[in-house]
Design a protein around this motif. Sequence first.
Motif, PDB file in Angstrom:
ATOM      1  N   THR A   1       0.735  -1.136   0.113  1.00 48.60           N
ATOM      2  CA  THR A   1       0.075   0.045  -0.234  1.00 48.60           C
ATOM      3  C   THR A   1       1.039   0.631  -0.112  1.00 48.60           C
ATOM      4  O   THR A   1       0.875   1.888  -0.757  1.00 48.60           O
ATOM      5  N   ALA A   2       1.993   1.230   0.785  1.00 49.94           N
ATOM      6  CA  ALA A   2       2.747   2.504   0.613  1.00 49.94           C
ATOM      7  C   ALA A   2       3.040   2.330  -0.735  1.00 49.94           C
ATOM      8  O   ALA A   2       4.334   3.445  -0.837  1.00 49.94           O
TER       9      ALA A   2
ATOM     10  N   GLU B   1       1.694   4.361  -2.992  1.00 51.71           N
ATOM     11  CA  GLU B   1       1.227   5.561  -2.346  1.00 51.71           C
ATOM     12  C   GLU B   1       2.541   6.507  -3.047  1.00 51.71           C
ATOM     13  O   GLU B   1       2.600   7.671  -3.368  1.00 51.71           O
TER      14      GLU B   1
ATOM     15  N   ALA C   1       2.710   7.245  -6.946  1.00 52.72           N
ATOM     16  CA  ALA C   1       1.081   7.872  -7.319  1.00 52.72           C
ATOM     17  C   ALA C   1       2.331   9.531  -7.244  1.00 52.72           C
ATOM     18  O   ALA C   1       2.146  10.016  -7.457  1.00 52.72           O
TER      19      ALA C   1
ATOM     20  N   SER D   1      -6.304  -0.799  -1.821  1.00 53.41           N
ATOM     21  CA  SER D   1      -5.108   0.124  -2.077  1.00 53.41           C
ATOM     22  C   SER D   1      -4.439   0.231  -3.798  1.00 53.41           C
ATOM     23  O   SER D   1      -3.884   1.485  -4.036  1.00 53.41           O
TER      24      SER D   1
ATOM     25  N   ASN E   1      -7.005   3.134  -4.094  1.00 53.95           N
ATOM     26  CA  ASN E   1      -6.078   4.104  -3.175  1.00 53.95           C
ATOM     27  C   ASN E   1      -5.772   4.988  -3.324  1.00 53.95           C
ATOM     28  O   ASN E   1      -5.280   6.412  -3.210  1.00 53.95           O
ATOM     29  N   ALA E   2      -4.120   4.877  -3.656  1.00 47.28           N
ATOM     30  CA  ALA E   2      -3.249   5.213  -3.607  1.00 47.28           C
ATOM     31  C   ALA E   2      -2.914   6.407  -4.452  1.00 47.28           C
ATOM     32  O   ALA E   2      -2.387   7.659  -4.424  1.00 47.28           O
TER      33      ALA E   2
ATOM     34  N   LEU F   1      -5.541   9.390  -3.153  1.00 45.85           N
ATOM     35  CA  LEU F   1      -5.444   9.907  -2.540  1.00 45.85           C
ATOM     36  C   LEU F   1      -4.553  11.379  -3.117  1.00 45.85           C
ATOM     37  O   LEU F   1      -4.408  12.404  -2.001  1.00 45.85           O
ATOM     38  N   ARG F   2      -4.143  10.917  -4.116  1.00 49.67           N
ATOM     39  CA  ARG F   2      -3.568  12.372  -4.617  1.00 49.67           C
ATOM     40  C   ARG F   2      -4.392  13.061  -6.111  1.00 49.67           C
ATOM     41  O   ARG F   2      -4.819  14.214  -6.749  1.00 49.67           O
TER      42      ARG F   2
ATOM     43  N   SER G   1       7.101  11.666   2.852  1.00 49.44           N
ATOM     44  CA  SER G   1       6.459  10.927   4.239  1.00 49.44           C
ATOM     45  C   SER G   1       7.291   9.592   4.791  1.00 49.44           C
ATOM     46  O   SER G   1       8.657   9.901   3.956  1.00 49.44           O
TER      47      SER G   1
ATOM     48  N   TYR H   1       8.568   6.281   4.341  1.00 45.34           N
ATOM     49  CA  TYR H   1       8.224   4.898   3.839  1.00 45.34           C
ATOM     50  C   TYR H   1       9.577   3.729   4.066  1.00 45.34           C
ATOM     51  O   TYR H   1       9.752   3.517   3.378  1.00 45.34           O
TER      52      TYR H   1
END
Length: 376
Positions: free
Chosen positions: A56-57, A60, A63, A83, A86-87, A90-91, A231, A233
């Motif tokens: 998932t990370a 992200e 992205a 995921s 979602n990744a 989120l953007r 972030s 990661y």
Amino acid sequence: MIPFNAPPVVGTEIEYMQSALGSGKLCGDGGFTRRCQLWMEQHFCSKKVLLTPSCTASLEMAALLLDIQPGDEVIMPSYTFVSTANAFVLRGATIVFVDIRPDTMNIDETKIEAAITDKTRAIVPVHYAGVACEMDTIMALAAKYNLFVVEDAAQGVMSSYKGRPLGSIGHIGCYSFHETKNYTAGGEGGATLINDAALVERAEIIREKGTNRSQFFRGQVDKYTWRDMGSSYLMSDLQAAYLWAQLEVADRINQQRLMLWQNYYNALLPLAEAGRIELPQVPANCGHNAHMFYIKLRDEADRSALINWLREAEILAVFHYIPLHTSPAGLKFGRFHGEDRYTTAESERLLRLPLFYNLSGIDQRSVINTLLSYFS
Ligand SMILES: *Cc1c(COP(=O)(O)O)cnc(C)c1O
């Protein structure tokens, strides 16, 4: 009770974790992280592999790295884990779902081109069950329309397409080391494979909270500063120690899983030949990793009856993804391009059988016998 899954354990995990404890450095980018990353760079022919807390990370990170912006469109199958979508959501991206092929449950590469618009930025193929998507077609489309390809290879560690490791073919590849996958970093974990050299420097910065700390540790700069958005990661080195124990014997784990997969295949072939079930198909140019063994039943009712039959015998078999485009968030953040000919219909009759590294021969035999008794 025979579980559907159990986390892989090879025996050396504790010893390596103890050694990580003794090193006095448990945070990210320690000795075990470096070993795992180097091993994967060599085995999977990737420019740069970065361990992360999860797939998932990693998605992200991808992205962020591709600068996905609100209004951008990203193409992927609807038959995948949340995921993957979602990744990009989120953007601020819109997800454009494309139908799958019934033989592999992977995105139908022949339906992608029609879904491309001037807003499309990326294609995200998902290698379901560790069986490769038709990557030559996908990479050719990406080149033609100037798009990025992010492989969701969460299930594809140690699989290949025309001899090339999954995760190493797109611009970016994402692996999962969750305990339900073939290799684990003590329950949770992932890796981002940066295959495009132009993306490596920024990938390291995004992963290190937007700083050039990685360059600082290599002595390339004399202080590190905030350079970009980012972030945290990184994977703890204690988890990387667990993962190292498994990567070291990656071939053994792979062979064991392939053997279990083949046992199911051979035992159930007569049922498939009699037209009672369908077995998974692996295209000739794909080397798979036995991530999963699934069968397809006649319909959803047949599947429910078999799940109950197995549960009576204390065996857990489970279905899989509810297509994202039919879920509340999928309706909000995405749209399905073209006709849903196979995604919903095929997902409703698919059933996954217990398959994990430490599954005993006796337990597998009992799963097979219980299955055969259902059909007789
Ligand atoms: C497991 C999985 C993920 C998520 O992996 P995590 O490491 O749990 O974040 C993403 N995509 C697919 C296709 C998966 O199977």
